[in-house]
Design an enzyme around this catalytic site. Sequence first.
Site, PDB file in Angstrom:
ATOM      1  N   LYS A 183      11.569 -24.305 -16.547  1.00 12.10           N
ATOM      2  CA  LYS A 183      10.907 -23.911 -15.288  1.00 12.10           C
ATOM      3  C   LYS A 183      11.988 -23.286 -14.418  1.00 12.10           C
ATOM      4  O   LYS A 183      12.770 -23.978 -13.774  1.00 12.10           O
ATOM      5  CB  LYS A 183      10.305 -25.147 -14.609  1.00 12.10           C
ATOM      6  CG  LYS A 183       9.105 -24.854 -13.716  1.00 12.10           C
ATOM      7  CD  LYS A 183       9.343 -23.866 -12.591  1.00 12.10           C
ATOM      8  CE  LYS A 183      10.040 -24.473 -11.393  1.00 12.10           C
ATOM      9  NZ  LYS A 183      10.418 -23.446 -10.382  1.00 12.10           N
ATOM     10  N   CYS A 292      27.602 -23.092  -6.304  1.00 11.83           N
ATOM     11  CA  CYS A 292      27.653 -24.533  -6.025  1.00 11.83           C
ATOM     12  C   CYS A 292      29.079 -25.004  -5.815  1.00 11.83           C
ATOM     13  O   CYS A 292      29.338 -25.887  -5.011  1.00 11.83           O
ATOM     14  CB  CYS A 292      26.993 -25.299  -7.158  1.00 11.83           C
ATOM     15  SG  CYS A 292      27.688 -24.944  -8.765  1.00 11.83           S
TER      16      CYS A 292
HETATM   17  P1  NAD Z   1      16.164 -26.100  -5.223  1.00  9.65           P
HETATM   18  O1  NAD Z   1      16.460 -27.556  -5.328  1.00  9.65           O
HETATM   19  O2  NAD Z   1      15.364 -25.623  -4.085  1.00  9.65           O
HETATM   20  O3  NAD Z   1      15.382 -25.612  -6.531  1.00  9.65           O
HETATM   21  C1  NAD Z   1      15.911 -25.753  -7.834  1.00  9.65           C
HETATM   22  C2  NAD Z   1      14.774 -25.776  -8.831  1.00  9.65           C
HETATM   23  O4  NAD Z   1      14.000 -26.950  -8.619  1.00  9.65           O
HETATM   24  C3  NAD Z   1      13.802 -24.604  -8.701  1.00  9.65           C
HETATM   25  O5  NAD Z   1      13.388 -24.197  -9.983  1.00  9.65           O
HETATM   26  C4  NAD Z   1      12.652 -25.208  -7.936  1.00  9.65           C
HETATM   27  O6  NAD Z   1      11.429 -24.564  -8.162  1.00  9.65           O
HETATM   28  C5  NAD Z   1      12.630 -26.612  -8.506  1.00  9.65           C
HETATM   29  N1  NAD Z   1      11.976 -27.623  -7.672  1.00  9.65           N
HETATM   30  C6  NAD Z   1      11.872 -27.654  -6.324  1.00  9.65           C
HETATM   31  N2  NAD Z   1      11.186 -28.752  -5.926  1.00  9.65           N
HETATM   32  C7  NAD Z   1      10.860 -29.439  -7.051  1.00  9.65           C
HETATM   33  C8  NAD Z   1      10.153 -30.646  -7.304  1.00  9.65           C
HETATM   34  N3  NAD Z   1       9.635 -31.375  -6.313  1.00  9.65           N
HETATM   35  N4  NAD Z   1      10.008 -31.057  -8.573  1.00  9.65           N
HETATM   36  C9  NAD Z   1      10.536 -30.332  -9.587  1.00  9.65           C
HETATM   37  N5  NAD Z   1      11.202 -29.177  -9.424  1.00  9.65           N
HETATM   38  C10 NAD Z   1      11.369 -28.723  -8.162  1.00  9.65           C
HETATM   39  O7  NAD Z   1      17.567 -25.375  -5.324  1.00  9.65           O
HETATM   40  P2  NAD Z   1      17.866 -23.808  -5.159  1.00  9.65           P
HETATM   41  O8  NAD Z   1      17.741 -23.472  -3.713  1.00  9.65           O
HETATM   42  O9  NAD Z   1      17.081 -23.057  -6.172  1.00  9.65           O
HETATM   43  O10 NAD Z   1      19.396 -23.727  -5.627  1.00  9.65           O
HETATM   44  C11 NAD Z   1      20.479 -23.873  -4.770  1.00  9.65           C
HETATM   45  C12 NAD Z   1      21.056 -25.275  -4.877  1.00  9.65           C
HETATM   46  O11 NAD Z   1      21.458 -25.537  -6.207  1.00  9.65           O
HETATM   47  C13 NAD Z   1      22.295 -25.476  -4.027  1.00  9.65           C
HETATM   48  O12 NAD Z   1      22.238 -26.730  -3.394  1.00  9.65           O
HETATM   49  C14 NAD Z   1      23.427 -25.451  -5.053  1.00  9.65           C
HETATM   50  O13 NAD Z   1      24.604 -26.131  -4.680  1.00  9.65           O
HETATM   51  C15 NAD Z   1      22.770 -26.102  -6.216  1.00  9.65           C
HETATM   52  N6  NAD Z   1      23.476 -25.768  -7.448  1.00  9.65           N
HETATM   53  C16 NAD Z   1      24.230 -26.735  -8.041  1.00  9.65           C
HETATM   54  C17 NAD Z   1      24.945 -26.443  -9.203  1.00  9.65           C
HETATM   55  C18 NAD Z   1      25.779 -27.500  -9.857  1.00  9.65           C
HETATM   56  O14 NAD Z   1      26.097 -27.316 -11.012  1.00  9.65           O
HETATM   57  N7  NAD Z   1      26.121 -28.599  -9.193  1.00  9.65           N
HETATM   58  C19 NAD Z   1      24.894 -25.155  -9.753  1.00  9.65           C
HETATM   59  C20 NAD Z   1      24.117 -24.197  -9.107  1.00  9.65           C
HETATM   60  C21 NAD Z   1      23.408 -24.514  -7.962  1.00  9.65           C
END
Ligand code: NAD
Length: 512
Positions: A183, A292
């Site tokens: 997803k 990140c």
């Molecule tokens: P997000 O949490 O908004 O979304 C990530 C994914 O989760 C998306 O596919 C979204 O549709 C899905 N999602 C959202 N709500 C959900 C739910 N209730 N149940 C299941 N899935 C759900 O994050 P984003 O804005 O897409 O990405 C940015 C964030 O990701 C930043 O905080 C960044 O630091 C983090 N990130 C972390 C790493 C790491 O390896 N630590 C790497 C890249 C990004």
Amino acid sequence: MPQQVPDHLPARLQHFIDGRFVDSIDGETFDVLNPTTNEVYISAASGKRTDIDLAVAAAKRAFADGSWPRMLPRRRSRILHRIADLVESQDQRLARLETWDTGLPITQALGQAQRAAENFRFFADLVVGQADDAYKVPGRQVNYVNRKPKGVAGLITPWNTPFMLESWKLAPALATGNTVVLKPAEFTPLSASLWAGIFREAGVPDGVFNLVNGLGETAGDALVKHPDVPLISFTGESRTGQIIFGNAAPFLKGLSMELGGKSPAIVFADADLEAALDATVFGVFSLNGERCTAGSRILVERAVYDDFVTAYAERARNVVVGDPGDPRTEVGALVHPEHYDKVMSYVEIGKREARLIAGGGRPAGLPPELAHGNYVAPTVFADVKPDARIFQEEIFGPVVAITPFDSEEEALTLANGVKYGLAAYIWTNDLRRAHNFAHDVDAGMVWLNSNNVRDLRTPFGGVKASGLGHEGGYRSIDFYSDSQAVHITLDDSHSPRFGRGPGAATSFRTDK
Ligand code: NAD
């Protein structure tokens, strides 16, 4: 010249279930925007529970009856290498599409496409070279580990560097023999649909890779709550991680979580300051700051603070912001207007909290065709106090907070004084201090005198609010497979003989 619409874009983005591109059962779609114009460039199928049910059912069938989990590692590995070959052979095209969808500068998107290929090669090799534990108690027992795929892996990915981050989960999940439902993030669904064609051409059987587009609260939520999905690998915001953790709890699912960060770069006065400057500028402005592991808090020893801050601001003002399709561009357009608004709101907060020394709004001099894109000038705040929101909270854009320190102890307190613990970058030529600081800093990953250059064999993950568990190298193999212990007796059974009192005359042994 504005960025050209890439060739061969499909008419719309669909799900990919059981080897076929399909629309949502209810026919619903959502719009996808180009970050440089914020115009809708494509619509994507908006998956719901029923679509997830179909995808999981296909993945479950492929796992229960298909060849993939039963294939010899060597054969699976060959298919994974073919995937890597296919990615490499079209890296320019993949980078163009990624740039179009995300606003990432083209040269950086190209690097990410090549890294995606490398992820497949790495796990293709690892499963062939895989050794598992075996133990012997002479004359008594042999024990060995049976490595088994877990079933249907649910993979949920964010919008920053989506193609590469998808590969990061797909490669180990598939290499270990699982089937998957991916997803991807709703802001950037384009790259996920490209995997379908690549996998098919490489020979991945139908049903092994399934993709459902859609919103997190609907499609993502249904995947997390599906009883036939025993593990979820999630990358995204810490807050979303908490929600997923709660929703997965009743099912006792295996969880791997890569979450947010607010990583410190600590610059001591004895460091190679030019190298530290290069790395800390790159560390927060590369990938548009949507990274990140960005070193978004720079802690600088007081003796060199003023000079460092001046040089840093000058560099930031000279960073080239513009059309992400132009190879000269260093910072492109942020992914989506919602995210742009969030980053801009932090820029305004920062102006009230600290001293603005570069950027602070939209970049000047953008050509008219980019006037509506999500552009933020590289923004630098100095003298940032540790209780400031721009020091504490993840901004995820080209915005950096710089803070002075007077002693190693103070630097450590500042470095550890946030809820996150993903990465830390330490700049010093004092060997002893470097290693002791690395040991004490709250970070899953530390780089000494280096920007973020990662060996794929090393663990990747964060502590505190930055994550749960580690992937990377054999740790990914551990997450995506069960280590079943098999115990074999080499001599007579040693069970105590319960119930062998006078009333029990029957015995299979002739001696007693
Ligand atoms: P997000 O949490 O908004 O979304 C990530 C994914 O989760 C998306 O596919 C979204 O549709 C899905 N999602 C959202 N709500 C959900 C739910 N209730 N149940 C299941 N899935 C759900 O994050 P984003 O804005 O897409 O990405 C940015 C964030 O990701 C930043 O905080 C960044 O630091 C983090 N990130 C972390 C790493 C790491 O390896 N630590 C790497 C890249 C990004």
